[in-house]
Scaffold this motif. Structure first.
Motif, mmCIF file in Angstrom:
data_model
loop_
_atom_site.group_PDB
_atom_site.id
_atom_site.type_symbol
_atom_site.label_atom_id
_atom_site.label_comp_id
_atom_site.label_asym_id
_atom_site.label_seq_id
_atom_site.Cartn_x
_atom_site.Cartn_y
_atom_site.Cartn_z
ATOM 1 N N LEU A 14 -5.554 -7.053 -8.817
ATOM 2 C CA LEU A 14 -5.874 -7.128 -7.387
ATOM 3 C C LEU A 14 -5.288 -5.960 -6.599
ATOM 4 O O LEU A 14 -5.955 -5.373 -5.760
ATOM 5 N N ILE A 15 -4.034 -5.614 -6.871
ATOM 6 C CA ILE A 15 -3.317 -4.604 -6.104
ATOM 7 C C ILE A 15 -3.215 -3.317 -6.911
ATOM 8 O O ILE A 15 -2.707 -3.316 -8.029
ATOM 9 N N GLN A 16 -3.670 -2.214 -6.326
ATOM 10 C CA GLN A 16 -3.620 -0.934 -7.022
ATOM 11 C C GLN A 16 -2.379 -0.126 -6.646
ATOM 12 O O GLN A 16 -1.860 0.632 -7.452
ATOM 13 N N GLY A 17 -1.908 -0.275 -5.414
ATOM 14 C CA GLY A 17 -0.747 0.476 -4.979
ATOM 15 C C GLY A 17 -0.128 -0.136 -3.739
ATOM 16 O O GLY A 17 -0.769 -0.939 -3.053
ATOM 17 N N ALA A 18 1.124 0.232 -3.458
ATOM 18 C CA ALA A 18 1.826 -0.314 -2.296
ATOM 19 C C ALA A 18 2.859 0.681 -1.798
ATOM 20 O O ALA A 18 3.414 1.461 -2.582
ATOM 21 N N ARG A 19 3.092 0.662 -0.486
ATOM 22 C CA ARG A 19 4.155 1.446 0.153
ATOM 23 C C ARG A 19 4.785 0.566 1.213
ATOM 24 O O ARG A 19 4.094 -0.208 1.866
ATOM 25 N N TYR A 20 6.092 0.737 1.393
ATOM 26 C CA TYR A 20 6.798 -0.042 2.411
ATOM 27 C C TYR A 20 7.628 0.889 3.281
ATOM 28 O O TYR A 20 8.305 1.785 2.773
ATOM 29 N N TRP A 21 7.550 0.680 4.591
ATOM 30 C CA TRP A 21 8.349 1.421 5.554
ATOM 31 C C TRP A 21 9.317 0.452 6.201
ATOM 32 O O TRP A 21 8.953 -0.280 7.138
ATOM 33 N N PRO A 22 10.576 0.403 5.725
ATOM 34 C CA PRO A 22 11.533 -0.584 6.231
ATOM 35 C C PRO A 22 11.834 -0.445 7.713
ATOM 36 O O PRO A 22 12.030 -1.453 8.403
ATOM 37 N N ASP A 23 11.860 0.774 8.238
ATOM 38 C CA ASP A 23 12.154 0.956 9.663
ATOM 39 C C ASP A 23 11.082 0.335 10.553
ATOM 40 O O ASP A 23 11.354 -0.026 11.692
ATOM 41 N N HIS A 24 9.868 0.230 10.026
ATOM 42 C CA HIS A 24 8.748 -0.325 10.795
ATOM 43 C C HIS A 24 8.334 -1.707 10.303
ATOM 44 O O HIS A 24 7.416 -2.300 10.880
ATOM 45 N N ARG A 25 8.980 -2.156 9.228
ATOM 46 C CA ARG A 25 8.622 -3.441 8.606
ATOM 47 C C ARG A 25 7.119 -3.501 8.327
ATOM 48 O O ARG A 25 6.440 -4.462 8.617
ATOM 49 N N ALA A 26 6.610 -2.416 7.755
ATOM 50 C CA ALA A 26 5.186 -2.271 7.493
ATOM 51 C C ALA A 26 4.946 -2.090 5.994
ATOM 52 O O ALA A 26 5.599 -1.278 5.344
ATOM 53 N N LEU A 27 4.004 -2.856 5.481
ATOM 54 C CA LEU A 27 3.643 -2.801 4.061
ATOM 55 C C LEU A 27 2.178 -2.412 3.948
ATOM 56 O O LEU A 27 1.308 -3.088 4.493
ATOM 57 N N GLU A 28 1.922 -1.301 3.273
ATOM 58 C CA GLU A 28 0.547 -0.863 3.028
ATOM 59 C C GLU A 28 0.171 -1.256 1.609
ATOM 60 O O GLU A 28 0.902 -0.965 0.659
ATOM 61 N N SER B 189 -7.654 -3.132 -5.531
ATOM 62 C CA SER B 189 -8.419 -2.517 -6.609
ATOM 63 C C SER B 189 -9.828 -2.156 -6.152
ATOM 64 O O SER B 189 -10.465 -1.300 -6.741
ATOM 65 N N SER B 190 -10.301 -2.771 -5.069
ATOM 66 C CA SER B 190 -11.614 -2.439 -4.505
ATOM 67 C C SER B 190 -11.596 -1.086 -3.804
ATOM 68 O O SER B 190 -12.639 -0.559 -3.434
ATOM 69 N N GLY B 191 -10.378 -0.527 -3.576
ATOM 70 C CA GLY B 191 -10.235 0.721 -2.858
ATOM 71 C C GLY B 191 -9.919 0.531 -1.389
ATOM 72 O O GLY B 191 -9.562 1.467 -0.696
ATOM 73 N N ARG B 192 -10.037 -0.689 -0.900
ATOM 74 C CA ARG B 192 -9.712 -0.965 0.496
ATOM 75 C C ARG B 192 -8.201 -0.975 0.687
ATOM 76 O O ARG B 192 -7.465 -1.412 -0.182
ATOM 77 N N ARG B 193 -7.782 -0.470 1.869
ATOM 78 C CA ARG B 193 -6.361 -0.415 2.190
ATOM 79 C C ARG B 193 -6.084 -1.244 3.426
ATOM 80 O O ARG B 193 -6.885 -1.271 4.359
ATOM 81 N N TYR B 194 -4.923 -1.895 3.428
ATOM 82 C CA TYR B 194 -4.523 -2.735 4.549
ATOM 83 C C TYR B 194 -3.067 -2.478 4.891
ATOM 84 O O TYR B 194 -2.249 -2.237 4.009
ATOM 85 N N LEU B 195 -2.757 -2.569 6.182
ATOM 86 C CA LEU B 195 -1.389 -2.434 6.655
ATOM 87 C C LEU B 195 -0.952 -3.788 7.197
ATOM 88 O O LEU B 195 -1.597 -4.337 8.095
ATOM 89 N N TYR B 196 0.119 -4.321 6.628
ATOM 90 C CA TYR B 196 0.691 -5.596 7.063
ATOM 91 C C TYR B 196 1.940 -5.305 7.876
ATOM 92 O O TYR B 196 2.836 -4.602 7.405
#
Length: 76
Positions: free
Chosen positions: A5-19, A23-30
């Motif tokens: 399901l998940i192809q990649g992830a990045r986390y920005w702790p200062d912003h509490r943001a998870l990208e 696997s579909s190629g779609r990207r989301y920012l939480y």
């Protein structure tokens, strides 16, 4: 990353943001994701199961567009 399901992830702790890149190629920012949740995701044996259990539907989610859209080349 070893997930169907998940192809990649990045986390920005200062912003509490998870990208997340699916696997579909779609990207989301939480937004508003605590470091503990991001660390749990990183350590999870099944990224997809952790995502479904602890992230999906629990945080403000924004779809992302690619900064540079894929374009067909001359030889495509």
């Amino acid at each position: 990353m070893d997930s169907s399901l998940i192809q990649g992830a990045r986390y920005w702790p200062d912003h509490r943001a998870l990208e997340l890149c699916l696997s579909s190629g779609r990207r989301y920012l939480y937004l508003g994701v605590p470091a503990e949740v991001a660390e749990g995701f990183a350590a999870a044996g099944s990224k997809g199961a952790f995502f479904n259990r602890a992230i999906r539907g629990r945080f403000d989610c924004h779809p992302l567009r690619d900064e540079f859209p894929k374009r067909r080349g001359v030889n495509d």
